[in-house]
Design an enzyme around this catalytic site. Structure first.
Site, short mmCIF file in Angstrom:
data_model
loop_
_atom_site.label_atom_id
_atom_site.label_comp_id
_atom_site.label_asym_id
_atom_site.label_seq_id
_atom_site.Cartn_x
_atom_site.Cartn_y
_atom_site.Cartn_z
CE LYS A 188 -1.72 2.59 3.14
NZ LYS A 188 -1.57 3.90 2.47
CD GLU A 263 13.88 3.94 7.01
OE1 GLU A 263 13.93 4.80 7.93
OE2 GLU A 263 13.71 4.22 5.83
CB CYS A 297 13.77 8.68 7.35
SG CYS A 297 14.52 7.67 6.08
CD GLU A 398 11.37 12.23 10.94
OE1 GLU A 398 10.32 11.62 11.21
OE2 GLU A 398 12.28 11.74 10.25
P1 ADP Z 1 3.74 10.68 7.91
O1 ADP Z 1 5.18 10.59 7.56
O2 ADP Z 1 2.96 11.59 7.05
O3 ADP Z 1 3.48 10.82 9.37
P2 ADP Z 1 2.87 8.00 8.21
O4 ADP Z 1 4.03 7.41 8.85
O5 ADP Z 1 1.65 8.18 9.03
O6 ADP Z 1 3.21 9.32 7.46
O7 ADP Z 1 2.48 7.17 6.92
C1 ADP Z 1 3.32 6.29 6.24
C2 ADP Z 1 2.46 5.23 5.64
O8 ADP Z 1 1.75 4.57 6.68
C3 ADP Z 1 1.40 5.72 4.67
O9 ADP Z 1 1.27 4.77 3.61
C4 ADP Z 1 0.15 5.73 5.50
O10 ADP Z 1 -1.03 5.55 4.73
C5 ADP Z 1 0.37 4.52 6.38
N1 ADP Z 1 -0.37 4.52 7.64
C6 ADP Z 1 -0.79 5.57 8.39
N2 ADP Z 1 -1.43 5.15 9.49
C7 ADP Z 1 -1.44 3.80 9.45
C8 ADP Z 1 -1.97 2.77 10.30
N3 ADP Z 1 -2.61 3.05 11.43
N4 ADP Z 1 -1.76 1.49 9.94
C9 ADP Z 1 -1.11 1.17 8.82
N5 ADP Z 1 -0.61 2.10 7.97
C10 ADP Z 1 -0.77 3.39 8.28
#
Ligand code: ADP
Length: 505
Positions: A188, A263, A297, A398
């Site tokens: 995804k 990561e 990152c 961050e």
């Molecule tokens: P950001 O860097 O914007 O904070 P995230 O770490 O939340 O981004 O998002 C990274 C990925 O994780 C994206 O593909 C997002 O759709 C997905 N994601 C966000 N929340 C969840 C969740 N609760 N479970 C699984 N995947 C998630």
């Protein structure tokens, strides 16, 4: 030829995408879609399906069946490698197109994408080379009547979640070792940047992999992503994203004890000693914090400068930062593109405001550029802050944007302590001409990657991952294969001996 099927995005055109599930391009069962915005124009440029729970389930079942029953599970490593090399060739042939799609979707510079697309096939060639070298060992038995060996077997179905900053490269980090190991895959991409993964999916099919080996579902994190991570038939979750989301992902995977690699975030120190080559250092610090608009990152967001040289270094950095050319990510002359989406721009601006309330001094940047040609895009100037101390939020959290915090230090011991005074441990840079000190400091910093007199270099054959809250597990290098395999021990009795059935062997 696939390149004839996937033409470049035309101006003003809204591209419609479908997901790849079990070898077929499909809509979401609900018919729901989500829009992807070009961050340079601020306008919708692509529409992708929004997968519901049922779509996730169908994709996972497809990957499960391909693993348990399909031809993929019976292929030798040599056969898998052949398909992987074909895929790598197709990526190379379609590099221009994939680069344009990703630049349009997330604002990453086309010139950075050119470099990435040269490198990404190498991930698949490297791991293809490893696919027929994944083997167990024989273990000399302490019992004379046994022959014992191990097998290194694929973990099974991988559920992968990508962030929005570098979708294709981070996909390669996960998919190449997973395919080499013999796993199947459901991925995804981030809701903000789904297009390049969907374009990649077409190449995957063209390469001739059996259906179900690689599936792409698109949707939001807290819904589609959450369902994928928690699906009981996913054996391993490979995630790149923020530390907060990583914790959620790990909790979700824990429910069915799926393996995880995470990561996550960073607040990486770049440490400059008084004997550093200031030209090379300036270049490296700029690369570390302003490349990719700071949305990496591994960003070197905390700059520690020896107390004898801060003015000299900061004035060079500010001079270069002020001349960084902001503009259209597709223009080869552009050095910094927009931030990938609106909310991220707001987050960066709010951290700059916080830094001012906390008493940091703004040396340059700090606002959206005045240039009217950049008005529609999510731009922010390269920003340098001094008079920052390690307790401030800008020093601890961050930001994921082009914001550099500068600190000064006097001794090696002091800077090591300050550099390590963070929850993160992804990367660090050390700038000095003193070889002994360089290695001493590299060993003392608690982070997964240390660059000496360099910054922001990665390769397919070098393990990459975080210490502390920057992650779990390693991507890249032969280490990564261990993350997609598990070991089985096989005991073979050789002499037909029997033994007391009520004791342990
Ligand atoms: P950001 O860097 O914007 O904070 P995230 O770490 O939340 O981004 O998002 C990274 C990925 O994780 C994206 O593909 C997002 O759709 C997905 N994601 C966000 N929340 C969840 C969740 N609760 N479970 C699984 N995947 C998630």
């Amino acid at each position: 030829m696939i390149s004839q099927l996937i033409e470049a995005p035309g101006a003003g055109e809204i591209r419609q995408y479908r997901m790849l599930i079990n070898g077929k391009l499909v809509e979401a069962r609900s018919g729901k879609t989500l829009e992807s915005i070009n961050p340079y124009t601020g306008r919708v440029w692509a529409v992708v399906p929004e997968a519901g729970d049922e779509d996730v389930d169908v994709a996972v079942q497809a990957a499960r069946t391909a693993f348990d029953e399909g031809p993929w599970g019976r292929m030798t490593g040599t056969e898998r490698a052949r398909l992987m090399r074909r895929l790598a060739d197709l990526i190379a042939e379609n590099a221009e197109h994939l680069a344009t799609i990703e630049s349009t979707d997330n604002g990453k510079l086309r010139r950075e994408m050119n470099g990435q697309l040269k490198a990404i096939p190498e991930w698949f060639y490297y791991f293809a080379g490893a696919a027929d070298k994944i083997h167990g060992e024989t273990i000399p038995s302490d019992k004379p009547n046994f022959f014992i060996y191990t097998r290194r077997e694929p973990i099974g179905v991988v559920g992968a979640i990508l962030p929005w900053n570098s979708p294709l490269l981070l996909l390669a980090f996960k998919l190449a070792p997973a395919l080499a190991a013999g796993c199947t895959f459901v991925i995804k991409p981030a809701e903000q940047t789904p297009a390049s993964t969907l374009e990649f999916a077409r190449l995957f099919t063209e390469a001739g992999f059996p259906p179900g080996v690689f599936n792409v579902i698109t949707g939001f994190g807290p819904t589609t992503g959450r369902t994928l991570v928690r699906h009981p038939r996913v054996d391993k979750v490979a995630f790149t994203g923020s530390t907060e989301t990583g914790k959620e992902v790990m909790k979700g995977a824990a429910d069915h004890l799926a393996r995880v690699t995470l990561e996550l975030g960073g607040k990486s120190p770049n440490i400059v000693f008084d004997d550093a080559d200031l030209n090379a250092t300036t270049n490296g610090v700029i690369a570390g914090i302003f490349a990719a608009t700071g949305q990496t990152c591994i960003a070197g967001s905390r700059l520690f400068v020896h107390e004898s040289i801060p003015d000299a270094l900061v004035s060079r950095l500010a001079e270069r930062a002020r001349t960084i050319k902001l503009g259209d990510p597709l223009d080869p002359a552009t050095e910094m593109g927009p931030v990938a989406f609106k909310e991220q721009l707001a987050k960066i601006k709010s951290y700059i405001d916080i830094s001012q309330q906390e008493g940091a001094q703004l040396v340059c940047g700090g606002k959206q550029p005045a240039d009217p040609s950049l008005r529609d895009g999510y731009f922010i100037e390269p920003t340098i802050l001094t008079q920052v101390d390690n307790s401030m939020r800008v020093a601890r959290e961050e930001i994921f944007g082009p914001v550099l915090s500068v600190f000064s230090f006097s001794t090696e011991a002091e800077v090591i302590a300050q550099a390590n005074d963070t929850q993160y441990g992804l990367a660090a840079g050390v700038w000095t001409r003193d070889g002994q000190r360089a290695h001493r400091v590299a060993h003392a910093i608690r982070a997964g990657t240390i660059w000496i007199n360099a910054y922001r270099v990665l390769s397919f054959n070098v393990p990459f991952g975080g210490y502390k809250m920057s992650g779990i597990g390693r991507e890249n290098g032969l280490e990564a294969l261990h993350e997609y395999t598990q070991v089985k021990a096989v005991w073979v009795e050789l002499e037909g001996q029997t033994r007391d059935p009520f004791t342990l062997g």
